[in-house]
Write an enzyme that holds these catalytic residues in place. Sequence first.
Site, PDB file in Angstrom:
ATOM      1  N   SER A  36      -2.975  -4.024  12.913  1.00  0.00           N
ATOM      2  CA  SER A  36      -2.075  -3.768  11.991  1.00  0.00           C
ATOM      3  C   SER A  36      -0.871  -3.061  12.667  1.00  0.00           C
ATOM      4  O   SER A  36      -0.994  -2.105  13.345  1.00  0.00           O
ATOM      5  CB  SER A  36      -2.695  -2.744  11.084  1.00  0.00           C
ATOM      6  OG  SER A  36      -1.887  -1.990  10.031  1.00  0.00           O
ATOM      7  N   HIS A  89      -1.639  -8.258  11.537  1.00  0.00           N
ATOM      8  CA  HIS A  89      -1.710  -7.575  10.303  1.00  0.00           C
ATOM      9  C   HIS A  89      -0.569  -7.019   9.918  1.00  0.00           C
ATOM     10  O   HIS A  89       0.022  -5.980  10.744  1.00  0.00           O
ATOM     11  CB  HIS A  89      -3.033  -6.781  10.149  1.00  0.00           C
ATOM     12  CG  HIS A  89      -3.334  -6.433   8.456  1.00  0.00           C
ATOM     13  ND1 HIS A  89      -3.858  -7.307   7.670  1.00  0.00           N
ATOM     14  CD2 HIS A  89      -2.887  -5.397   8.185  1.00  0.00           C
ATOM     15  CE1 HIS A  89      -3.992  -6.518   6.855  1.00  0.00           C
ATOM     16  NE2 HIS A  89      -3.499  -5.363   6.693  1.00  0.00           N
ATOM     17  N   ASP A  91       1.688  -4.987   6.986  1.00  0.00           N
ATOM     18  CA  ASP A  91       1.426  -4.491   5.717  1.00  0.00           C
ATOM     19  C   ASP A  91       2.673  -4.313   5.060  1.00  0.00           C
ATOM     20  O   ASP A  91       3.715  -3.495   5.518  1.00  0.00           O
ATOM     21  CB  ASP A  91       0.622  -2.798   5.751  1.00  0.00           C
ATOM     22  CG  ASP A  91      -0.643  -3.136   6.604  1.00  0.00           C
ATOM     23  OD1 ASP A  91      -1.361  -3.397   5.793  1.00  0.00           O
ATOM     24  OD2 ASP A  91      -1.029  -2.439   7.672  1.00  0.00           O
ATOM     25  N   MET A 124       1.149  -4.942  -0.599  1.00  0.00           N
ATOM     26  CA  MET A 124       0.829  -3.639  -1.402  1.00  0.00           C
ATOM     27  C   MET A 124       1.823  -3.372  -2.170  1.00  0.00           C
ATOM     28  O   MET A 124       2.697  -2.610  -1.754  1.00  0.00           O
ATOM     29  CB  MET A 124       0.414  -2.607  -0.512  1.00  0.00           C
ATOM     30  CG  MET A 124      -1.141  -2.510   0.225  1.00  0.00           C
ATOM     31  SD  MET A 124      -1.164  -1.480   1.577  1.00  0.00           S
ATOM     32  CE  MET A 124      -0.607  -2.433   2.842  1.00  0.00           C
ATOM     33  N   MET A 199     -10.619  -3.277   0.845  1.00  0.00           N
ATOM     34  CA  MET A 199     -10.031  -1.901   1.404  1.00  0.00           C
ATOM     35  C   MET A 199     -11.143  -0.771   1.908  1.00  0.00           C
ATOM     36  O   MET A 199     -11.936  -0.573   0.894  1.00  0.00           O
ATOM     37  CB  MET A 199      -8.936  -1.667   0.547  1.00  0.00           C
ATOM     38  CG  MET A 199      -7.752  -2.244   0.223  1.00  0.00           C
ATOM     39  SD  MET A 199      -6.846  -2.715   1.829  1.00  0.00           S
ATOM     40  CE  MET A 199      -6.269  -1.007   2.263  1.00  0.00           C
ATOM     41  N   ASP A 233     -10.272  -3.543   5.867  1.00  0.00           N
ATOM     42  CA  ASP A 233      -9.143  -2.972   6.286  1.00  0.00           C
ATOM     43  C   ASP A 233      -9.212  -1.371   5.944  1.00  0.00           C
ATOM     44  O   ASP A 233      -8.905  -1.040   4.863  1.00  0.00           O
ATOM     45  CB  ASP A 233      -7.946  -3.598   5.684  1.00  0.00           C
ATOM     46  CG  ASP A 233      -6.401  -3.049   6.073  1.00  0.00           C
ATOM     47  OD1 ASP A 233      -6.332  -2.390   6.968  1.00  0.00           O
ATOM     48  OD2 ASP A 233      -5.537  -3.611   5.154  1.00  0.00           O
TER      49      ASP A 233
HETATM   50  C1  DX5 Z   1      -3.457   0.817   4.966  1.00  0.00           C
HETATM   51  C2  DX5 Z   1      -3.053  -0.719   5.462  1.00  0.00           C
HETATM   52  C3  DX5 Z   1      -3.728  -0.827   6.863  1.00  0.00           C
HETATM   53  C4  DX5 Z   1      -3.637   0.308   7.969  1.00  0.00           C
HETATM   54  C5  DX5 Z   1      -4.874   0.402   8.623  1.00  0.00           C
HETATM   55  O1  DX5 Z   1      -3.051   0.765   3.575  1.00  0.00           O
HETATM   56  O2  DX5 Z   1      -3.358  -1.665   4.761  1.00  0.00           O
HETATM   57  O3  DX5 Z   1      -3.734  -2.019   7.389  1.00  0.00           O
HETATM   58  O4  DX5 Z   1      -2.335  -0.265   8.856  1.00  0.00           O
HETATM   59  O5  DX5 Z   1      -4.890   1.267   9.570  1.00  0.00           O
HETATM   60  P1  DX5 Z   1      -5.813   1.935  10.308  1.00  0.00           P
HETATM   61  O6  DX5 Z   1      -6.613   1.127  11.057  1.00  0.00           O
HETATM   62  O7  DX5 Z   1      -5.179   3.009  11.198  1.00  0.00           O
HETATM   63  O8  DX5 Z   1      -6.634   2.624   9.355  1.00  0.00           O
HETATM   64 ZN    ZN Z   2      -3.416  -3.825   5.547  1.00  0.00          ZN
END
Ligand code: DX5
Ligand code: ZN
Length: 305
Positions: A36, A89, A91, A124, A199, A233
Amino acid sequence: MVSDVIVSKGQNITNQPGFIMAALSAKPLESKIAPSLLACDLSDMAGEAARVTGPVWKSSLLSMASRLRFSGSLAEFTQVMDAGADALHIDVMDGHFVPNLSWGPPVIKKLRQRSDAFFDVHLMVSDPLAYVGPMADAGADGFTFHVEAATDPCDVVDAVRAASRPMVVGVALRPDTPVEALDALWRDGAFLPDLVLVMTVPPGFGGQAFMADQMPKVEALRRRFPTMDIQVDGGLNLATVEVAARAGANCIVAGSAVFKSDRPAEVISALRDGVETLALHKPARKRGGMVSSWRPRAESFEHPP
Ligand code: DX5
Ligand code: ZN
């Protein structure tokens, strides 16, 4: 309760011949590791994208060796070289669906000019339908939206299928959303999305703790969709991937674990080994002259904070 009909990728297999056809044509599950970008050095997103995806040999060997602090044998070197991520990925947060802002289509469009990687875009946002066209135009390869945000989730899937650029359609569940919310995504006995994202943290921020209590959802989905991509995720690292993979997740998003590591290629490779061993039940792989096995590799890393 999610429909008992075992169906995926838009196929109707409620009758026996259909079931056999679907089983024959179903692609075997693969491990898919997607770092990500939220956790990367945001002042150099394109450089960070290149650091974790694509053929590693494209980078200068010297630079890679120094990045990975490589000091092992030629076999180990080969092993690192084929450890690239499968996707990036990305976001997208609108400051409304989640209390955080990230970036939108213009940033993704610029990044597209610098990367051939699969762009796995996680939206999101409160109005996913409004983002379908802009994301296709920006060069997204995957469009994963939150079921909680869509007035009619089938409309969003239809819009993605009709977009100017082919995109994999994913639907995401927040931790407080039960799998039954996916019941709205069936039509004529077929489940419409290609992927479900469970999630494992409240969406909005990287670096949060993995929620193991989400695993029953992963297990339930894997039972009903044996060949569909199930992504997790949030909080994934070399320890928690074991829990997620055992539950049946084959797609792993990892931000902090990859980008905060000084050996990202090795972390990606170890995450992949976890999925292949524990979710796909493959034997330990032999790569580059070395047999890789899950536990010894996992234990050889320090987990990022
Ligand atoms: C959170 C995001 C994730 C996030 C994960 O809302 O959707 O993709 O970047 O980050 P880590 O792996 O650090 O939890
Ligand atoms: Zn994400």
